[in-house]
Design an enzyme around this catalytic site. Structure first.
Site, PDB file in Angstrom:
ATOM      1  N   GLY A  13       0.900  -1.260   0.026  1.00  0.00           N
ATOM      2  CA  GLY A  13      -0.113  -0.040  -0.138  1.00  0.00           C
ATOM      3  C   GLY A  13       0.783   1.311  -0.188  1.00  0.00           C
ATOM      4  N   GLN A  14       0.245   2.393   0.022  1.00  0.00           N
ATOM      5  CA  GLN A  14       0.824   3.775  -0.229  1.00  0.00           C
ATOM      6  C   GLN A  14       1.787   4.052   0.963  1.00  0.00           C
ATOM      7  OE1 GLN A  14      -1.367   7.017   0.758  1.00  0.00           O
ATOM      8  NE2 GLN A  14      -0.108   8.427  -0.392  1.00  0.00           N
ATOM      9  N   LEU A  15       1.695   3.574   2.290  1.00  0.00           N
ATOM     10  CA  LEU A  15       2.496   4.026   3.594  1.00  0.00           C
ATOM     11  C   LEU A  15       3.551   2.757   3.465  1.00  0.00           C
ATOM     12  CD1 LEU A  15       0.763   5.351   6.400  1.00  0.00           C
ATOM     13  CD2 LEU A  15       2.960   5.967   5.813  1.00  0.00           C
ATOM     14  N   ILE A  53      -5.176 -11.183   4.964  1.00  0.00           N
ATOM     15  CA  ILE A  53      -5.154 -10.982   6.459  1.00  0.00           C
ATOM     16  C   ILE A  53      -6.291 -11.748   7.344  1.00  0.00           C
ATOM     17  CG2 ILE A  53      -6.671  -8.699   6.337  1.00  0.00           C
ATOM     18  CD1 ILE A  53      -3.722  -9.197   8.562  1.00  0.00           C
ATOM     19  N   TYR A 142     -15.069   2.836   7.162  1.00  0.00           N
ATOM     20  CA  TYR A 142     -13.404   2.872   7.887  1.00  0.00           C
ATOM     21  C   TYR A 142     -13.331   3.402   9.019  1.00  0.00           C
ATOM     22  CZ  TYR A 142      -8.784   4.706   7.074  1.00  0.00           C
ATOM     23  OH  TYR A 142      -7.292   5.070   7.104  1.00  0.00           O
ATOM     24  N   LYS A 146     -11.704   1.740  12.494  1.00  0.00           N
ATOM     25  CA  LYS A 146     -10.466   2.394  13.011  1.00  0.00           C
ATOM     26  C   LYS A 146     -10.812   2.964  14.427  1.00  0.00           C
ATOM     27  CE  LYS A 146      -7.410   1.641   9.778  1.00  0.00           C
ATOM     28  NZ  LYS A 146      -5.996   0.919  10.255  1.00  0.00           N
ATOM     29  N   ILE A 172      -1.958  11.328   3.462  1.00  0.00           N
ATOM     30  CA  ILE A 172      -0.430  11.273   3.510  1.00  0.00           C
ATOM     31  C   ILE A 172      -0.211  11.351   1.943  1.00  0.00           C
ATOM     32  CG2 ILE A 172       1.270   9.915   3.511  1.00  0.00           C
ATOM     33  CD1 ILE A 172       0.324  10.502   6.304  1.00  0.00           C
TER      34      ILE A 172
HETATM   35  C1  AKB Z   1      -8.493   8.250   3.362  1.00  0.00           C
HETATM   36  O1  AKB Z   1      -8.403   9.254   2.888  1.00  0.00           O
HETATM   37  O2  AKB Z   1      -9.325   7.393   3.562  1.00  0.00           O
HETATM   38  C2  AKB Z   1      -6.993   8.068   4.046  1.00  0.00           C
HETATM   39  C3  AKB Z   1      -7.104   8.633   5.615  1.00  0.00           C
HETATM   40  C4  AKB Z   1      -7.329  10.020   5.814  1.00  0.00           C
HETATM   41  O3  AKB Z   1      -6.877   7.795   6.360  1.00  0.00           O
HETATM   42  N1  AKB Z   1      -6.050   8.875   3.224  1.00  0.00           N
END
Ligand code: AKB
Length: 318
Positions: A13-15, A53, A142, A146, A172
């Site tokens: 992924g990106q990070l 995962i 999401y 989290k 990011i």
């Molecule tokens: C998103 O846009 O979903 C992510 C984040 C801010 O967690 N880059």
């Protein structure tokens, strides 16, 4: 050489990609194992295993086989794509994390990194200079996954002493990798368009202000937090972290200082509602106090570095 044996989930992924390279410099190439659900090893000649995962048995096998001592759990479905399949997003993001937590306890891992996000905030959160302890009522699955993950981290720390460290990442931006499925992705896409002399059609409205961070700062923060003295860490949910906040029109203005002809237009889509439910700026005083966090890049410094590096990638002159 390092005694730590590190596993990264979601390493393509990106990070994850940039983090893996940096951790290999710090700990040695063979001490950092990248895993991802995409079967292609995009990091040539570096330790890699295919890992879904959701496959608990395989995860346990990998941890045992490689004698893993630390996990950076980067695998997740992000805000915008998560809304297309909420139940799958919950399973991958929360059930996937619970598996990692159980594993951390079972194998007595030294440390675990859990990436959280500004998506944990919602419309009941104060939008400016948002402090660490505020109401969290996220609007995306999401964000829900989290914020639940943050509470589970705190629970595992209190109950089992599991040393979990976490950051609420803003959007990011980096030239090394492309984001996918996020609401802040526009802030990466815009630089690619500018360097290729293309007009950028932005999917957020021009005055939508969001917290953002340049990749080198995000990687440095992650490593700094993981190296911090355990006794100094007062947050076991997830640390607020900030570097800059800007709108699409401000990033376009910053790009025009280097590429004066750059053009942008605006066609907000479903991602605008997600962005509107998030905050504009963050108070990260706890990170600054507990582990000496300080960003290095502001918007203009980031634009200079992004454009310089993307010009090299695309072999485009100034
Ligand atoms: C998103 O846009 O979903 C992510 C984040 C801010 O967690 N880059």
């Amino acid at each position: 050489m390092s005694k730590d044996k590190i596993l990264i989930t979601g390493a393509n992924g990106q990070l994850g990609r940039v983090l893996a390279s940096e951790l290999r410099i710090l700990h040695g190439k063979d001490n950092v194992l990248s895993t991802d659900i995409s079967s292609v090893d995009i990091l040539d000649n570096e330790p890699y295993e295919f890992l879904d995962i959701m496959n608990v048995t395989r995860l346990h096998e990998i941890v045992e086989k490689h004698e893993i001592t630390q996990v950076y759990h980067m695998a997740a479905i992000l805000s915008a794509s998560g809304e297309f399949n909420p139940m799958k997003t919950w399973k991958v993001n929360l059930d996937g994390y619970l598996t990692i937590l159980e594993l951390a306890e079972k194998f007595q891992l030294d440390k675990l990194f859990f990436p959280s996000t500004i998506a944990v905030f919602g419309t009941t959160t104060p939008r400016e200079n948002t402090s660490q302890h505020v109401p969290l009522m996220p609007s995306t699955v999401y964000g829900i996954s989290k914020s639940s993950g943050e509470l589970w981290s705190n629970y595992y720390y209190d109950r089992y002493g599991t040393d979990i460290r976490s950051i609420r990442y803003p959007g990011i931006i980096g030239y090394q990798s492309l984001p996918s499925g996020g609401t802040t992705d526009y802030a990466v896409e815009i630089y690619h368009a500018a360097v290729k002399s293309e007009e950028y059609v932005c999917f957020l409205a021009e005055e939508t202000r969001l917290p953002m961070m340049y990749m080198p700062d995000a990687i440095r923060a992650t490593i700094q937090l993981m190296q911090a003295d355990k006794n100094n860490l007062n947050i076991r949910t997830s640390y607020n972290l900030s570097a800059m906040s800007f709108t699409p029109s401000e990033i376009a203005e910053s790009i025009r200082k280097i590429i004066p002809d750059f053009k942008i237009s605006y066609e907000p889509d479903h991602r605008q509602d997600i962005a509107a439910s998030w905050i504009e700026s963050i108070d990260d005083g706890m990170a600054r106090r507990d582990w000496n966090w300080k960003e290095e890049y502001d918007l203009d410094a980031m634009s200079v570095d992004m454009i310089k590096n993307l010009r090299m990638q695309y072999s485009v002159g100034s």
